[in-house]
Design a protein around this motif. Structure first.
Motif, PDB file in Angstrom:
ATOM      1  N   UNK A  60     -22.415  16.826 -14.223  1.00  0.00           N
ATOM      2  CA  UNK A  60     -22.724  15.729 -13.303  1.00  0.00           C
ATOM      3  C   UNK A  60     -21.802  14.522 -13.405  1.00  0.00           C
ATOM      4  N   UNK A  61     -21.023  14.416 -14.458  1.00  0.00           N
ATOM      5  CA  UNK A  61     -20.115  13.274 -14.624  1.00  0.00           C
ATOM      6  C   UNK A  61     -18.746  13.603 -14.030  1.00  0.00           C
ATOM      7  N   UNK A  62     -17.959  12.569 -13.813  1.00  0.00           N
ATOM      8  CA  UNK A  62     -16.565  12.805 -13.431  1.00  0.00           C
ATOM      9  C   UNK A  62     -15.669  12.008 -14.361  1.00  0.00           C
ATOM     10  N   UNK A  63     -14.469  12.513 -14.559  1.00  0.00           N
ATOM     11  CA  UNK A  63     -13.508  11.871 -15.455  1.00  0.00           C
ATOM     12  C   UNK A  63     -12.544  11.021 -14.642  1.00  0.00           C
ATOM     13  N   UNK A  64     -12.476   9.741 -14.984  1.00  0.00           N
ATOM     14  CA  UNK A  64     -11.454   8.872 -14.411  1.00  0.00           C
ATOM     15  C   UNK A  64     -10.190   9.144 -15.216  1.00  0.00           C
ATOM     16  N   UNK A  65      -9.250   9.857 -14.634  1.00  0.00           N
ATOM     17  CA  UNK A  65      -8.050  10.282 -15.363  1.00  0.00           C
ATOM     18  C   UNK A  65      -7.125   9.121 -15.717  1.00  0.00           C
ATOM     19  N   UNK A  67      -8.237   6.256 -16.979  1.00  0.00           N
ATOM     20  CA  UNK A  67      -8.793   5.579 -18.153  1.00  0.00           C
ATOM     21  C   UNK A  67      -9.298   6.541 -19.225  1.00  0.00           C
ATOM     22  N   UNK A  68      -9.378   7.841 -18.906  1.00  0.00           N
ATOM     23  CA  UNK A  68      -9.972   8.854 -19.797  1.00  0.00           C
ATOM     24  C   UNK A  68     -11.420   8.515 -20.132  1.00  0.00           C
ATOM     25  N   UNK A  69     -12.116   7.925 -19.174  1.00  0.00           N
ATOM     26  CA  UNK A  69     -13.528   7.584 -19.340  1.00  0.00           C
ATOM     27  C   UNK A  69     -14.342   8.352 -18.304  1.00  0.00           C
ATOM     28  N   UNK A  70     -15.413   8.975 -18.778  1.00  0.00           N
ATOM     29  CA  UNK A  70     -16.329   9.667 -17.883  1.00  0.00           C
ATOM     30  C   UNK A  70     -17.323   8.674 -17.291  1.00  0.00           C
ATOM     31  N   UNK A  71     -17.680   8.905 -16.031  1.00  0.00           N
ATOM     32  CA  UNK A  71     -18.691   8.097 -15.357  1.00  0.00           C
ATOM     33  C   UNK A  71     -19.814   9.041 -14.945  1.00  0.00           C
ATOM     34  N   UNK A  72     -21.024   8.688 -15.345  1.00  0.00           N
ATOM     35  CA  UNK A  72     -22.202   9.451 -14.963  1.00  0.00           C
ATOM     36  C   UNK A  72     -23.054   8.572 -14.059  1.00  0.00           C
ATOM     37  N   UNK A  73     -23.208   8.989 -12.821  1.00  0.00           N
ATOM     38  CA  UNK A  73     -24.005   8.248 -11.850  1.00  0.00           C
ATOM     39  C   UNK A  73     -25.476   8.527 -12.096  1.00  0.00           C
ATOM     40  N   UNK A  74     -26.278   7.492 -12.083  1.00  0.00           N
ATOM     41  CA  UNK A  74     -27.707   7.658 -12.296  1.00  0.00           C
ATOM     42  C   UNK A  74     -28.406   8.189 -11.050  1.00  0.00           C
ATOM     43  N   UNK A  75     -27.906   7.825  -9.882  1.00  0.00           N
ATOM     44  CA  UNK A  75     -28.562   8.222  -8.639  1.00  0.00           C
ATOM     45  C   UNK A  75     -27.951   9.518  -8.097  1.00  0.00           C
ATOM     46  N   UNK A  76     -28.210   9.814  -6.833  1.00  0.00           N
ATOM     47  CA  UNK A  76     -27.739  11.067  -6.254  1.00  0.00           C
ATOM     48  C   UNK A  76     -26.232  11.113  -6.011  1.00  0.00           C
ATOM     49  N   UNK A  77     -25.519  10.072  -6.353  1.00  0.00           N
ATOM     50  CA  UNK A  77     -24.055  10.114  -6.292  1.00  0.00           C
ATOM     51  C   UNK A  77     -23.521  11.173  -7.263  1.00  0.00           C
ATOM     52  N   UNK A  78     -24.344  11.581  -8.234  1.00  0.00           N
ATOM     53  CA  UNK A  78     -23.905  12.618  -9.175  1.00  0.00           C
ATOM     54  C   UNK A  78     -23.642  13.944  -8.456  1.00  0.00           C
ATOM     55  N   UNK A  79     -24.136  14.071  -7.225  1.00  0.00           N
ATOM     56  CA  UNK A  79     -23.913  15.291  -6.460  1.00  0.00           C
ATOM     57  C   UNK A  79     -22.694  15.189  -5.529  1.00  0.00           C
ATOM     58  N   UNK A  80     -21.916  14.112  -5.636  1.00  0.00           N
ATOM     59  CA  UNK A  80     -20.663  13.998  -4.883  1.00  0.00           C
ATOM     60  C   UNK A  80     -19.715  15.107  -5.316  1.00  0.00           C
ATOM     61  N   UNK A  81     -18.853  15.525  -4.408  1.00  0.00           N
ATOM     62  CA  UNK A  81     -17.748  16.408  -4.782  1.00  0.00           C
ATOM     63  C   UNK A  81     -16.624  15.491  -5.241  1.00  0.00           C
ATOM     64  N   UNK A  82     -16.392  15.410  -6.546  1.00  0.00           N
ATOM     65  CA  UNK A  82     -15.410  14.493  -7.109  1.00  0.00           C
ATOM     66  C   UNK A  82     -14.014  15.102  -7.208  1.00  0.00           C
ATOM     67  N   UNK A  83     -13.824  16.281  -6.644  1.00  0.00           N
ATOM     68  CA  UNK A  83     -12.530  16.964  -6.777  1.00  0.00           C
ATOM     69  C   UNK A  83     -11.391  16.144  -6.211  1.00  0.00           C
TER      70      UNK A  83
END
Length: 83
Positions: A60-65, A67-83
């Motif tokens: 459910x998280x995505x990696x900000x390449x 900053x090398x930091x993962x972001x985990x959205x609490x709401x339904x944004x976690x279902x975004x296609x982050x590709x």
């Protein structure tokens, strides 16, 4: 934190997806990071999780390449296609 009205539905890409539930004019911000609501975790801290927890987190998280930091959205944004 989502800034627009959305709904969850079936996605041909990954099974579940977040879809707009209102007209969104081009250029409208749809999400922004909200401290205390969303979560940022450094790439190195992910290794401290158990394997099942790490797999769930990475699902459910995505990696900000930049900053090398993962972001985990609490709401339904976690279902975004982050590709």
């Amino acid at each position: 934190m989502l800034l627009v009205k959305t709904k969850i539905g079936t996605s041909s890409i990954a099974g579940i997806g977040t879809f707009a539930d209102e007209f969104i004019p081009k250029g409208t911000p749809i999400w922004k990071y909200m401290p205390g609501f969303d979560l940022k975790i450094g790439k190195n801290k992910i290794q401290e999780l158990s394997e099942p927890s790490r797999a769930q987190f990475l699902k459910y998280a995505y990696l900000n390449t930049k900053t090398d930091i993962y972001v985990l959205c609490f709401d339904d944004a976690r279902f975004f296609n982050h590709s």
